[in-house]
Design a protein around this motif. Structure first.
Motif, PDB file in Angstrom:
ATOM      1  N   UNK A  26     105.664 -85.135  45.806  1.00  0.00           N
ATOM      2  CA  UNK A  26     106.455 -84.391  44.943  1.00  0.00           C
ATOM      3  C   UNK A  26     105.784 -83.614  43.691  1.00  0.00           C
ATOM      4  N   UNK A  27     105.991 -82.147  43.889  1.00  0.00           N
ATOM      5  CA  UNK A  27     105.105 -81.373  42.898  1.00  0.00           C
ATOM      6  C   UNK A  27     105.262 -81.859  41.374  1.00  0.00           C
ATOM      7  N   UNK A  64     112.763 -76.702  39.156  1.00  0.00           N
ATOM      8  CA  UNK A  64     111.604 -75.803  39.409  1.00  0.00           C
ATOM      9  C   UNK A  64     111.199 -75.751  40.970  1.00  0.00           C
ATOM     10  N   UNK A  65     111.281 -76.773  41.619  1.00  0.00           N
ATOM     11  CA  UNK A  65     110.823 -76.788  42.806  1.00  0.00           C
ATOM     12  C   UNK A  65     111.797 -76.415  43.769  1.00  0.00           C
ATOM     13  N   UNK A  66     112.910 -76.852  43.614  1.00  0.00           N
ATOM     14  CA  UNK A  66     114.187 -76.343  44.344  1.00  0.00           C
ATOM     15  C   UNK A  66     114.200 -74.595  44.295  1.00  0.00           C
ATOM     16  N   UNK A  67     114.143 -74.284  43.086  1.00  0.00           N
ATOM     17  CA  UNK A  67     114.117 -72.675  43.039  1.00  0.00           C
ATOM     18  C   UNK A  67     112.879 -72.082  43.613  1.00  0.00           C
ATOM     19  N   UNK A  68     111.573 -72.437  43.587  1.00  0.00           N
ATOM     20  CA  UNK A  68     110.475 -72.200  44.104  1.00  0.00           C
ATOM     21  C   UNK A  68     110.564 -72.094  45.614  1.00  0.00           C
ATOM     22  N   UNK A 104     100.064 -77.302  47.221  1.00  0.00           N
ATOM     23  CA  UNK A 104      98.598 -76.567  46.987  1.00  0.00           C
ATOM     24  C   UNK A 104      98.464 -75.679  46.067  1.00  0.00           C
ATOM     25  N   UNK A 105      99.558 -74.769  45.850  1.00  0.00           N
ATOM     26  CA  UNK A 105      99.588 -73.670  44.696  1.00  0.00           C
ATOM     27  C   UNK A 105      99.850 -74.445  43.347  1.00  0.00           C
TER      28      UNK A 105
END
Length: 464
Positions: A26-27, A64-68, A104-105
């Protein structure tokens, strides 16, 4: 379903690409990474995606993860799914592991570089992006609305529509404003129209008829939408296609043969009529067929041949075999003297034709769905030589009978649809959208208006 009367029935196939690895952790987002995401989304016009919001509904890691991931998927695979937009789309698509890429980013703190790496990196994509940003930065001009009623305007004539036409030619950079004066169709104007016609794949005769008026009546919004659609179609494609392949642009009716990463050949083709569309397929050629016979599909047999009588069959070297009409090998055969057998469930393939005059036409959407190749014998000889089966091919061709030459390796073929091409200076030119397929992509990208350039063609024969 798409109608392919002369090339059998097709079955839709679902997109098999996966969304990414489920094993990524999970980011966790830093303030810097979140800012990079917002800045990247703010620059989405560079990809023709500014009509889509990609809005953040909150500040948490999950949002943020969803949109990214949504924006990354739009860059990496397209904001739309061609398998849902069309009944059939089997051209190979990218399948990156976006979850692992995002993780990774975030770990390296460079979301910007990761997102920038996802879209196509070709010169063509870059030029489309530049053209789109240029159109987006200037006030949108309305369509010229040159009246279509009235006779064709020929060189030397005077016509009250000429001032509007002249202004549009100025807007399109085909003529200097000082040379566009009055109602007379002057030599300078004729030269400008001829350049425009050549750019758009029309016969450059200088006569202003319905096709030229369709171009002149396109607005900046029409062009902007077409360029956005062109970028989206490029994003659908795998980033490293097979270095040896055949690409058929169905919209332009052009074939490009790539050999070891270089363009080895280009030639005209004839593709499906607007009501018998050639689908967007990814399908390899696995053998060459010399002196092919043609088993006439039921639809063609029932709808186009049944009423013609036995005299028609005899005149066209056709006969009944086991309840089917079969056309014998020879110069009258609708497949010509060579067929390029492809592996797909839709009975779509490339082939020769005795109707050579069709290749000289501007609008070449005139078949039943298969692809007729200009100088198909020359093209077959080229493939046979490149694949090391030249001797076998020559023997098969000389036999005068239907003969099969298997290729040592399959050559991938991609049936693509691209309505934006490039002129000699590298500038994008919005061309004909014969099937109207840009409309659904444009709408899915959020364009509420805009119209494609439609120049209808027809008058095909019974051949596939």
């Amino acid at each position: 379903m798409l109608a392919l009367a002369g090339c059998d029935i097709q079955q839709p196939q679902a997109d098999k690409a996966t969304a990414g690895s489920e094993t990524a952790q999970r980011p966790r987002w830093s303030t810097q990474a979140a800012g990079q995401l917002r800045q990247a989304i703010g620059r989405r016009a560079a990809h023709g995606l500014d009509q889509m919001p990609f809005a953040l509904a909150g500040e948490g890691d999950a949002e943020l993860t969803r949109v990214a991931l949504a924006y990354a998927s739009a860059l990496a695979r397209g904001a739309t799914d061609p398998a849902k937009l069309y009944d059939l789309y089997t051209v190979p698509r990218p399948a990156p592991d976006l979850k692992a890429g995002l993780a990774d980013a975030l770990r390296t703190g460079n979301v910007t570089a990761w997102l920038d790496s996802l879209a196509p990196r070709t010169d063509e994509y870059r030029r489309l992006s530049q053209a789109y940003l240029k159109l987006a930065a200037q006030p949108m001009s309305p369509p010229a609305n040159v009246p279509a009623a009235g006779e064709m305007i020929r060189p030397g004539m005077s016509d009250p529509r000429m001032p509007i036409i002249a202004q549009q030619l100025v807007n399109l950079d085909y003529i200097d404003v000082r040379a566009a004066q009055g109602t007379r169709y002057t030599p300078a104007m004729v030269a400008a129209v001829k350049r425009m016609q050549a750019d758009y794949g029309m016969k450059p005769d200088g006569v202003i008829g319905s096709e030229a008026l369709a171009i002149l009546n396109m607005s900046d919004l029409d062009r902007r939408r077409a360029i956005a659609v062109a970028m989206e179609r490029m994003r659908w494609l795998e980033r490293t296609p097979p270095p040896t392949r055949i690409d058929v642009n169905v919209a332009a009716a052009r074939l490009t043969y790539w050999r070891d990463g270089r363009i080895a050949d280009r030639r005209n083709v004839v593709v499906g009529e607007p009501d018998k569309q050639t689908p967007q397929l990814g399908s390899p050629i696995f053998r060459l067929v010399a002196n092919p016979t043609w088993t006439v599909p039921r639809s063609v047999q029932n709808n186009e041949i049944a009423q013609k009588g036995p005299g028609y069959l005899e005149a066209n070297d056709m006969e009944w075999k086991d309840g089917w009409i079969v056309q014998r090998s020879g110069p009258k055969n609708s497949l010509g003297l060579v067929k390029f057998d492809m592996q797909n469930d839709q009975a779509i393939y490339l082939h020769d034709t005795p109707a050579k005059a069709l290749f000289g036409m501007v609008q070449r959407q005139r078949s039943h769905g298969c692809v007729r190749v200009e100088d198909a014998l020359g093209f077959a000889a080229m493939l046979a030589r490149d694949e090391g089966v030249e001797e076998e091919w020559n023997e098969a061709q000389a036999s005068g009978e239907e003969s099969f030459v298997k290729l040592p390796r399959r050559i991938p073929v991609r049936m693509l649809y691209q309505t934006v091409l490039f002129d000699q200076s590298g500038e994008p030119i919005v061309r004909n959208d014969p099937y109207g397929w840009d409309d659904r992509v444009g709408a899915a990208l959020g364009f509420k208006a805009g119209r494609a350039l439609r120049v209808r063609s027809g008058g095909g024969d019974i051949a596939p």
